[in-house]
Design a protein around this motif. Structure first.
Motif, PDB file in Angstrom:
ATOM      1  N   GLU A  81       0.839  -1.205   0.000  1.00 40.81           N
ATOM      2  CA  GLU A  81       0.000   0.000   0.000  1.00 40.81           C
ATOM      3  C   GLU A  81       0.874   1.255   0.000  1.00 40.81           C
ATOM      4  N   MET A  84       2.383   1.768  -3.413  1.00 41.81           N
ATOM      5  CA  MET A  84       1.389   2.314  -4.348  1.00 41.81           C
ATOM      6  C   MET A  84       1.197   3.817  -4.128  1.00 41.81           C
ATOM      7  N   VAL A  89      -0.362   5.990  -7.207  1.00 41.26           N
ATOM      8  CA  VAL A  89      -1.648   5.337  -7.471  1.00 41.26           C
ATOM      9  C   VAL A  89      -2.715   6.042  -6.633  1.00 41.26           C
ATOM     10  N   ASN A  93      -7.872   3.276  -5.645  1.00 37.18           N
ATOM     11  CA  ASN A  93      -7.462   2.031  -6.316  1.00 37.18           C
ATOM     12  C   ASN A  93      -6.487   1.189  -5.515  1.00 37.18           C
ATOM     13  N   ILE A  94      -5.885   1.774  -4.496  1.00 36.42           N
ATOM     14  CA  ILE A  94      -4.775   1.106  -3.815  1.00 36.42           C
ATOM     15  C   ILE A  94      -5.174  -0.248  -3.222  1.00 36.42           C
ATOM     16  N   GLU A  96      -7.615  -2.425  -3.806  1.00 33.95           N
ATOM     17  CA  GLU A  96      -7.900  -3.466  -4.812  1.00 33.95           C
ATOM     18  C   GLU A  96      -6.641  -3.870  -5.565  1.00 33.95           C
ATOM     19  N   ASP A  97      -5.786  -2.892  -5.882  1.00 36.57           N
ATOM     20  CA  ASP A  97      -4.543  -3.215  -6.578  1.00 36.57           C
ATOM     21  C   ASP A  97      -3.660  -4.117  -5.721  1.00 36.57           C
ATOM     22  N   GLY A 100      -4.918  -7.521  -5.566  1.00 38.64           N
ATOM     23  CA  GLY A 100      -4.720  -8.209  -6.838  1.00 38.64           C
ATOM     24  C   GLY A 100      -3.315  -8.721  -7.064  1.00 38.64           C
ATOM     25  N   ILE A 101      -2.322  -8.095  -6.423  1.00 39.04           N
ATOM     26  CA  ILE A 101      -0.938  -8.502  -6.694  1.00 39.04           C
ATOM     27  C   ILE A 101      -0.221  -9.176  -5.538  1.00 39.04           C
TER      28      ILE A 101
END
Length: 145
Positions: A81, A84, A89, A93-94, A96-97, A100-101
């Motif tokens: 986080e 990001m 970012v 969006n942080i 969820e991103d 996702g990774i």
């Protein structure tokens, strides 16, 4: 090694215990948006793999192994986080991103990201320079459209 799904549960259990002193099936189900029966099945798996000690109708606690892994997973999430944020970012969006990774990166990659975060945090003017470069690139991209 825990599976990505196990990691999600361990991370959530660790956070709940840190925050409230305990983690209930209903709290985990709500946080992960799953059915309580799914939580119970996963807690049983975590018991079999020695991340938690589970007693039917009595609840569960993290083992030392579970605490260690949970703490590391929370660190990984928080680090990603912060990374990001540093790279610009948008806040919306942080989360969820990161979700996702985070399961797809090696611990070696996490360590290198930690180095990058440390580099920027040691001297906040570096973040300002990065923002300037990003603005220049955005302006160039707009011109090239």
């Amino acid at each position: 090694m825990p599976t990505p799904s196990m990691e999600d549960y361990l991370e959530r259990i660790y956070l709940l215990i840190e925050d409230k002193g305990y983690a209930r099936v209903s709290d985990i189900a709500e946080a992960l948006e799953v059915h309580p029966s799914s939580v119970t099945k996963m807690v049983q798996k975590l018991d079999q793999t020695e991340y938690v000690i589970y007693e039917k109708y009595r609840g569960f606690v993290l083992t030392p192994k579970g605490k260690k892994v949970g703490k590391r997973l929370v660190f990984r999430h928080d680090l990603l986080e912060e990374f990001m944020r540093i790279i610009g970012v948008s806040n919306e969006n942080i989360y969820e991103d990161v979700e996702g990774i985070e399961h797809h990166l090696s611990w070696d990659a996490i360590d290198r990201i930690g180095d990058v975060v440390q580099f920027f945090e040691e001297d906040k003017t570096r973040i300002d320079l990065l923002r300037q470069v990003q603005k220049k690139n955005e302006a160039l991209n707009e011109q090239n459209k």
